[in-house]
Design a protein around this motif. Sequence first.
Motif, short mmCIF file in Angstrom:
data_model
loop_
_atom_site.label_atom_id
_atom_site.label_comp_id
_atom_site.label_asym_id
_atom_site.label_seq_id
_atom_site.Cartn_x
_atom_site.Cartn_y
_atom_site.Cartn_z
N MET A 1 14.95 75.18 -0.99
CA MET A 1 14.78 74.21 0.13
C MET A 1 13.85 75.18 1.00
SD MET A 1 17.82 73.91 2.81
CE MET A 1 17.65 73.11 4.65
N VAL A 21 18.90 87.49 20.20
CA VAL A 21 18.98 88.56 21.36
C VAL A 21 18.50 88.02 22.42
CG1 VAL A 21 18.50 90.80 22.00
CG2 VAL A 21 19.23 90.35 19.62
N GLU A 65 26.78 87.47 20.92
CA GLU A 65 26.24 88.55 21.72
C GLU A 65 26.70 88.32 23.28
OE1 GLU A 65 24.04 91.10 20.82
OE2 GLU A 65 25.05 90.54 19.00
N ALA A 209 40.30 105.18 23.46
CA ALA A 209 39.64 103.73 23.42
C ALA A 209 39.26 103.61 21.89
CB ALA A 209 38.39 103.52 24.25
N PRO A 211 38.06 99.79 19.34
CA PRO A 211 38.14 98.12 19.35
C PRO A 211 39.30 97.43 19.32
CG PRO A 211 36.53 99.20 17.94
CD PRO A 211 37.53 100.23 18.27
N LYS A 214 42.03 91.98 15.77
CA LYS A 214 42.31 90.79 16.14
C LYS A 214 43.63 90.14 16.78
CE LYS A 214 38.45 88.96 13.22
NZ LYS A 214 37.52 88.86 13.73
N SER A 225 37.18 92.67 18.88
CA SER A 225 36.54 94.05 19.20
C SER A 225 36.12 94.33 20.29
CB SER A 225 35.46 94.30 18.11
OG SER A 225 34.18 93.69 18.47
N PRO A 227 36.46 96.30 23.57
CA PRO A 227 37.36 97.73 23.76
C PRO A 227 38.72 97.65 24.38
CG PRO A 227 35.37 97.97 24.89
CD PRO A 227 35.25 96.62 24.43
N ILE A 229 42.08 100.20 25.55
CA ILE A 229 42.60 101.57 25.79
C ILE A 229 44.00 101.53 25.44
CG2 ILE A 229 43.17 103.13 27.62
CD1 ILE A 229 40.45 102.98 27.87
N ALA A 252 40.04 97.15 28.13
CA ALA A 252 39.38 98.37 28.81
C ALA A 252 38.43 97.94 30.12
CB ALA A 252 38.36 98.95 27.81
N ASP A 253 38.15 96.39 30.24
CA ASP A 253 37.23 96.18 31.04
C ASP A 253 37.82 95.99 32.45
OD1 ASP A 253 38.49 93.87 30.48
OD2 ASP A 253 36.79 92.75 30.22
N MET B 1 21.56 68.10 2.69
CA MET B 1 21.87 68.94 1.46
C MET B 1 23.25 69.12 1.30
SD MET B 1 20.95 72.87 1.10
CE MET B 1 21.01 73.82 -0.41
N ALA B 68 32.23 96.96 12.59
CA ALA B 68 32.86 96.98 13.63
C ALA B 68 34.07 98.07 13.52
CB ALA B 68 33.52 95.58 14.10
N GLN B 208 36.22 105.26 32.12
CA GLN B 208 36.23 103.81 31.95
C GLN B 208 35.69 103.76 30.64
OE1 GLN B 208 34.01 101.77 34.85
NE2 GLN B 208 35.18 100.00 34.27
N ALA B 209 36.09 102.87 29.79
CA ALA B 209 35.82 102.55 28.52
C ALA B 209 34.95 101.26 28.60
CB ALA B 209 36.96 102.63 27.47
N ARG B 210 33.91 101.14 27.78
CA ARG B 210 33.15 99.84 27.76
C ARG B 210 32.23 99.85 26.46
NH1 ARG B 210 28.34 101.64 28.79
NH2 ARG B 210 28.01 103.42 30.22
N PRO B 227 32.64 100.99 21.12
CA PRO B 227 33.23 101.62 22.66
C PRO B 227 32.51 103.22 22.88
CG PRO B 227 34.87 101.15 21.14
CD PRO B 227 33.88 100.75 20.27
N ILE B 229 33.12 106.24 26.02
CA ILE B 229 33.74 106.48 27.37
C ILE B 229 32.78 107.22 28.46
CG2 ILE B 229 35.65 108.06 28.53
CD1 ILE B 229 36.97 106.43 26.64
N ALA B 252 33.69 106.80 21.80
CA ALA B 252 35.06 106.79 22.09
C ALA B 252 35.85 107.12 20.68
CB ALA B 252 35.35 105.42 22.40
#
Lengths: 265, 265
Positions: A1, A21, A65, A209, A211, A214, A225, A227, A229, A252-253, B1, B68, B208-210, B227, B229, B252
């Motif tokens: 293709m 991005v 993202e 901390a 990820p 699921k 994934s 974060p 705590i 975590a946020d 296709m 991840a 704080q975790a992020r 993540p 810390i 983290a």
Amino acid sequence: MRVGRTVGTPAGAGRAVPRYVQIADEIVQQIRAGVLKAGDMVPSESELVERYGVAGGTIRKAMVEVRASGLVETRHGKGSIVKDRPPVRLRSSDRFRASHRRGGKAAYLAESEQSGATAKVSVLYIGPMEAPADIAERLGVDEGTQVLARRRLYFRNGTPVETASSYLPWDVVKDIPELFAENPGPGGIYARLEDHGHAFTEFVETLQARPASKAEASELALSPSAPVIHLLRDAVTEEGRVVEVCDTLMAADQFVFQYRIPATD
Amino acid sequence: MRVGRTVGTPAGAGRAVPRYVQIADEIVQQIRAGVLKAGDMVPSESELVERYGVAGGTIRKAMVEVRASGLVETRHGKGSIVKDRPPVRLRSSDRFRASHRRGGKAAYLAESEQSGATAKVSVLYIGPMEAPADIAERLGVDEGTQVLARRRLYFRNGTPVETASSYLPWDVVKDIPELFAENPGPGGIYARLEDHGHAFTEFVETLQARPASKAEASELALSPSAPVIHLLRDAVTEEGRVVEVCDTLMAADQFVFQYRIPATD
DNA sequence: GAGTGGTCTAGACCACTGA
DNA sequence: CAGTGGTCTAGACCACTCA
């Protein structure tokens, strides 16, 4: 293709930052700048495909993202909605001051009041349970021993932000009926334990901390994934016994933790 | 296709868990089970395409999941290598006990010795700096005021795990030459401050975790959005003055935090 | 049932790594 | 240079949501 790069810009070409991005950043910027406000729907992926003139897969990656930024929540047949900005809650070690318990406030509600957010607690389970290995070790009992489990889910402004599971040895709780109730009364379960002669010397908190898995992500309505705590707290009495272990998982946020460490020996 | 689902299993069909997640889990399991050991290369993507009989894109997504998990590090033209399992370091609030300082150990090295890992500190900068807004506020000085900054990068077994920046008011440090040296001597900078009459009452840590930004991820050799810390520590003296603020950023997955909270008022 | 996100394919082209 | 990961396309089919 034969595809793509026959027209337009080169694929992975001399470009430093990938197209997906760039697109993600543009969308995030629009949210931060307020062009897209909380509650607004992000344009659908097919609309973005048109607008940016790229393939669906590229938009798809861009949206991954954007989700990772935590500013947006995506639901399957619906689309992506701009989240309310999480007004983080300070989780201060001061919440365990004895005076708060005597004052009749449970730690959780005591804090929520300060930040002026709507709080809700949903009780998932209260009853006997076989102690998992790590909990049993902390409580100083054998794995599989019967303990009292109290599993709760905490909401903030309608979204789940924290799951908490308390575990208490059976011999400690068997004479305290309030601990089997959804609402253990003023000052929370620590106050009830103190009523029955369990004097605390300290609480030991262990945090990590990582990820979200699921399963955790769906329970806390997070992007996978994102974060979380994981916090374990041992409540230690004067006799040196751990009469409660609290296992909590937090988005975590949503939290900032603060601890005051005495400098004296 | 016309594609794919003419043969084999249906695409997004009645399958609960997507193929790419299944594959990712299998690979992660192989690592956890020790089939793939630290230092081993994960099979290349094209090899995985063959082995699992799926398209490249599917393997690609699977590898995103594997990354991840933090068990693997991927480098462009090379492949994915199984990481050394991060032997997490316990970061206990006890590290600020005055007796440790009098004992001559800096907090960092005191802890590293316990866990038997090779530690290294690389000094990035020591010198005057205009205080950023948040730091200035904590130090109780005006934004832009000159303070002493001490920026370090900490390594563990050769990989960077933590950046730390200390900020101290100029009037506090100007008479303490050791604070301008890379190695401030036994007990670290807190011991030097105590030598000069600054008696500490407490340290206040805020965490704080992020997800890591791209820049942070590269500085700490993490996958982007892994993540981190973010920890800020105020060192408070008997006069109630904050004589140091330490701003640190940690991978983290390398740390567990432990705090002991006195239960008495 | 129309619209939306989610999974998957097959293939192109690129950039980086290392012999 | 061959091999590896990274980006992108164009299109198919699915599952979920909501009117």
